[in-house]
Design an enzyme around this catalytic site. Structure first.
Site, PDB file in Angstrom:
ATOM      1  N   HIS A   1       0.687  -3.069   1.773  1.00  0.00           N
ATOM      2  CA  HIS A   1       2.079  -1.908   2.680  1.00  0.00           C
ATOM      3  C   HIS A   1       3.404  -1.838   1.911  1.00  0.00           C
ATOM      4  O   HIS A   1       3.386  -0.868   1.426  1.00  0.00           O
ATOM      5  CB  HIS A   1       2.369  -1.372   3.896  1.00  0.00           C
ATOM      6  CG  HIS A   1       3.443  -1.189   4.330  1.00  0.00           C
ATOM      7  ND1 HIS A   1       3.384   0.448   5.195  1.00  0.00           N
ATOM      8  CD2 HIS A   1       4.739  -0.920   4.436  1.00  0.00           C
ATOM      9  CE1 HIS A   1       4.332   0.814   5.771  1.00  0.00           C
ATOM     10  NE2 HIS A   1       4.655   0.137   4.921  1.00  0.00           N
ATOM     11  N   GLU A   2       3.619  -2.997   1.225  1.00  0.00           N
ATOM     12  CA  GLU A   2       5.181  -2.931   1.064  1.00  0.00           C
ATOM     13  C   GLU A   2       4.846  -3.303  -0.683  1.00  0.00           C
ATOM     14  O   GLU A   2       5.160  -2.524  -1.563  1.00  0.00           O
ATOM     15  CB  GLU A   2       5.821  -3.865   0.668  1.00  0.00           C
ATOM     16  CG  GLU A   2       6.353  -4.547   2.758  1.00  0.00           C
ATOM     17  CD  GLU A   2       7.090  -3.063   2.986  1.00  0.00           C
ATOM     18  OE1 GLU A   2       7.859  -2.879   1.839  1.00  0.00           O
ATOM     19  OE2 GLU A   2       7.045  -3.323   4.326  1.00  0.00           O
TER      20      GLU A   2
ATOM     21  N   HIS B   1       5.200   0.477  -1.596  1.00  0.00           N
ATOM     22  CA  HIS B   1       6.526   1.055  -1.047  1.00  0.00           C
ATOM     23  C   HIS B   1       6.824   0.812  -2.992  1.00  0.00           C
ATOM     24  O   HIS B   1       7.831   1.474  -3.887  1.00  0.00           O
ATOM     25  CB  HIS B   1       7.332   0.243  -0.797  1.00  0.00           C
ATOM     26  CG  HIS B   1       7.367   1.452   0.546  1.00  0.00           C
ATOM     27  ND1 HIS B   1       7.142   1.866   0.733  1.00  0.00           N
ATOM     28  CD2 HIS B   1       6.605   0.756   1.896  1.00  0.00           C
ATOM     29  CE1 HIS B   1       7.624   2.968   1.828  1.00  0.00           C
ATOM     30  NE2 HIS B   1       7.668   1.419   3.329  1.00  0.00           N
TER      31      HIS B   1
ATOM     32  N   HIS C   1       5.712   2.675  -6.622  1.00  0.00           N
ATOM     33  CA  HIS C   1       5.949   4.088  -5.798  1.00  0.00           C
ATOM     34  C   HIS C   1       6.908   4.216  -6.405  1.00  0.00           C
ATOM     35  O   HIS C   1       7.234   4.499  -7.165  1.00  0.00           O
ATOM     36  CB  HIS C   1       6.126   4.382  -4.609  1.00  0.00           C
ATOM     37  CG  HIS C   1       6.139   5.750  -4.701  1.00  0.00           C
ATOM     38  ND1 HIS C   1       6.449   6.724  -3.463  1.00  0.00           N
ATOM     39  CD2 HIS C   1       6.278   7.153  -5.359  1.00  0.00           C
ATOM     40  CE1 HIS C   1       6.290   8.287  -3.131  1.00  0.00           C
ATOM     41  NE2 HIS C   1       6.798   8.208  -4.560  1.00  0.00           N
TER      42      HIS C   1
END
Length: 600
Positions: free
Chosen positions: A390-391, A394, A397
């Protein structure tokens, strides 16, 4: 024996982030801090001159871009150092200086928007002609000029900027209260052993098969917040009041309108999310009934919501294994994506384990011209593996947007911030399910992803509904007291979870521990991001390279277009209820498969 939480200097360097990539020392940071104050003075010298000529405007915007890049490094170092140990006075001071710097910069630049709005269209058109380099800033200038009706005079803007530190106060107070001051009694398991209750250990304790331990941890945590419920309500009330103040000052109909205007998202999307999730609440109630049945309980309590529903199935995922899983699961995104992922793994982008005083939770913070920094509190569970991908979603991105966009357009809007992270989670569950046909293991994995649905799409929508209610109460002049907040929060829990779970009084206090209520209408984007991510992951797995290319263009887009349009380019249209409904139908499908696998 209780597990001891290490001090910061007891954590091996390889598991800490490398902040020397930002500054080699605190002294180097202080030198840059002084230099940037000089740059701030240079920016201030443009006051009263932005409309004089195209070259003057161009020089100002370029200097502002450079200040954005340099200031980002400055702030990131201060905040990352503070998060390593929130109790450290030196870094509390550094963080306070960084916050003050932001306020001072806003004050110094308060003339910018009024002066840009004062340039008439004909003159601005002539600027583009005489300085073609200004074309780069056309979108930025258009966005600013679009806010004309919400912009005050130069004096008014300066006054609002000077109030910025007061606006940040509720979030800062909550952070110190929650991370530095608040402590909890140890939880006690069924054998009488004691377990520290911290922000990092709480969810792993809630996932324990030992119900005595779960209940003890649950009551310990909320006893801590209950003792401070009036302080917590006062701080949350102050947060809502400051948002309402700034919304009214800028002539927005509500704080919600003000927040979503900043991200170029129509308020209808917020309301549409809540309405669509309400239509699918019977599926959540069915999931709660299944949980109660599989756990064999006469009464299901909130401390049972994280317990494993599939007996004797558990995955321990050490950090090294978590990285291997991430590489395998994210392989459909292509070699270039994996190269960037490994760059992060191999070059200490990540602060891995909990230490005493470390900020709770997890996050990624991108830094233009450097690389992202990822904070974890890894405890070797499957949940932690999901948090890792998940991180890193981020992080990459940010990494892609920073590499493909100028400083002017690199920062993506928070509306799309949760898409990349949750797409990675969807790819991870697909990889894990693809790796087994064994019914019990599949049921365990499906249960894990159903929990992500519950915690992200359903629960974050409940948070969004609560935050909206708090804001509306404040706008209507009604007090937010501990009693009114608990009453509303308890009511929403009953609505979202149904009648098959006991109304534990402690859960009505959960609002007191949610840091995202200080992020200004952030939480709804977890839900819209989750729905978008489910759609994107399914397209990537079905279509391959064309879908991946569209997706990577989206990740590289920064804020070069509005976020709804950027998502549409990747194949998701959140201006309709379809992505939310489709995701919730997928939840229903997975729930059906789990019921079938377990014969219930």
């Amino acid at each position: 024996m209780a597990k001891m939480i290490p001090t910061r200097n007891e954590v091996a360097e390889e598991y800490t982030w490398k902040l020397s990539d930002l500054f080699p020392s605190d002294d180097a940071w202080r030198t840059e801090f002084s230099r940037l104050h000089e740059t701030m003075a240079q920016l201030s010298s443009y006051k009263g001159h932005l409309g004089e000529s195209a070259q003057t405007l161009l020089a100002f915007l370029r200097l502002q871009d450079q200040m954005e890049v340099d200031g980002d490094r400055l702030l990131s170092y201060a905040f990352r150092k503070t998060d390593e140990d929130t109790r450290a006075p030196a870094y509390q001071e550094m963080s306070a200086q960084a916050h003050n710097f932001v306020v001072e910069l806003e004050q110094a630049l308060s003339f910018e928007t009024p002066e840009l709005l004062a340039i008439d269209e004909e003159r601005l058109a002539s600027f583009y002609q005489s300085a073609p380099e200004l074309e780069h800033y056309r979108l930025l200038l258009t966005r600013i000029r679009r806010k004309k009706e919400h912009t005050l005079s130069a004096e008014g803007e300066e006054l609002l900027a000077s109030a910025g530190s007061m606006g940040q106060a509720p979030g800062s107070i909550f952070s110190l209260l929650n991370n530095a001051d608040l402590t909890f009694a140890d939880a006690v398991d069924s054998q009488g052993s004691r377990h520290p209750v911290t922000h990092g250990s709480y969810i792993p304790l809630m996932e324990s098969p030992d119900r005595t331990l779960r209940e003890s941890a649950f009551r310990s945590l909320y006893a801590g917040y209950g003792a401070l419920k009036n302080t917590c309500s006062a701080v949350l009330s102050a947060q809502m009041k400051q948002l309402q103040f700034f919304a009214e000052a800028r002539r927005y109909p509500s704080a919600l309108h003000a927040a979503l205007a900043e991200t170029e998202v129509p308020v209808e999307i917020y309301h549409n999310l809540i309405e669509t999730v309400h239509q699918h609440l019977p599926t959540m109630h069915r999931y709660v009934r299944l949980r109660k049945k599989l756990l064999g309980l006469d009464q299901l309590h909130y401390y049972d919501l994280y317990a494993p529903m599939v007996a004797d199935e558990q995955m321990e995922v050490p950090f090294t294994t978590g990285k291997d899983l991430a590489r395998a699961a994210l392989a459909p995104l292509g070699e270039e994506y994996l190269r960037m992922l490994n760059e992060g793994f191999d070059n200490r982008w990540i602060d891995v384990y909990e230490n005493q005083g470390k900020r709770s939770g997890a996050y990624s913070a991108g830094v233009y011209g450097v690389h992202p920094f990822v904070l974890l509190n890894y405890t070797d569970t499957l949940s932690d593996a999901f948090t890792l991908v998940h991180e890193m979603g981020h992080a990459l991105h940010s990494y892609l947007s920073n590499h493909h966009q100028s400083p002017t357009y690199a920062g993506y809007k928070i509306f799309v911030a949760e898409v990349a992270s949750t797409c990675n989670e969807a790819l991870l569950i697909h990889h894990l399910l693809n790796g087994t046909k064994e019914p019990k293991r599949r049921a365990y994995l499906i249960n894990h992803f159903l929990e992500r649905f519950r915690a992200t799409l359903y629960r974050q929508t409940m948070f969004a509904e609560f935050e909206l209610w708090c804001s509306e109460q404040t706008q209507q002049g009604r007090a937010l007291t501990a009693d009114t907040l608990c009453a509303k929060y308890g009511e929403l829990n009953r609505l979202y979870y149904g009648e098959d779970i006991e109304a534990d009084p402690e859960i009505a206090l959960e609002w007191a521990r949610i840091p995202h209520f200080y992020y200004n209408f952030y939480v709804y984007q977890y839900a819209t991001g989750f729905a978008s991510a489910v759609a994107l992951s399914q397209r990537i797995l079905k279509e391959g390279k064309p879908a991946v290319d569209d997706y990577l263009r989206f990740l590289s887009g920064g804020c070069s277009s509005d976020p709804v349009t950027l998502l549409q380019g990747a194949g998701v249209d959140l201006s309709t209820p379809a992505p939310i409904s489709d995701a919730l139908r997928y939840f229903d499908h997975l729930l059906g498969e789990m019921e079938s696998l377990l014969g219930v």
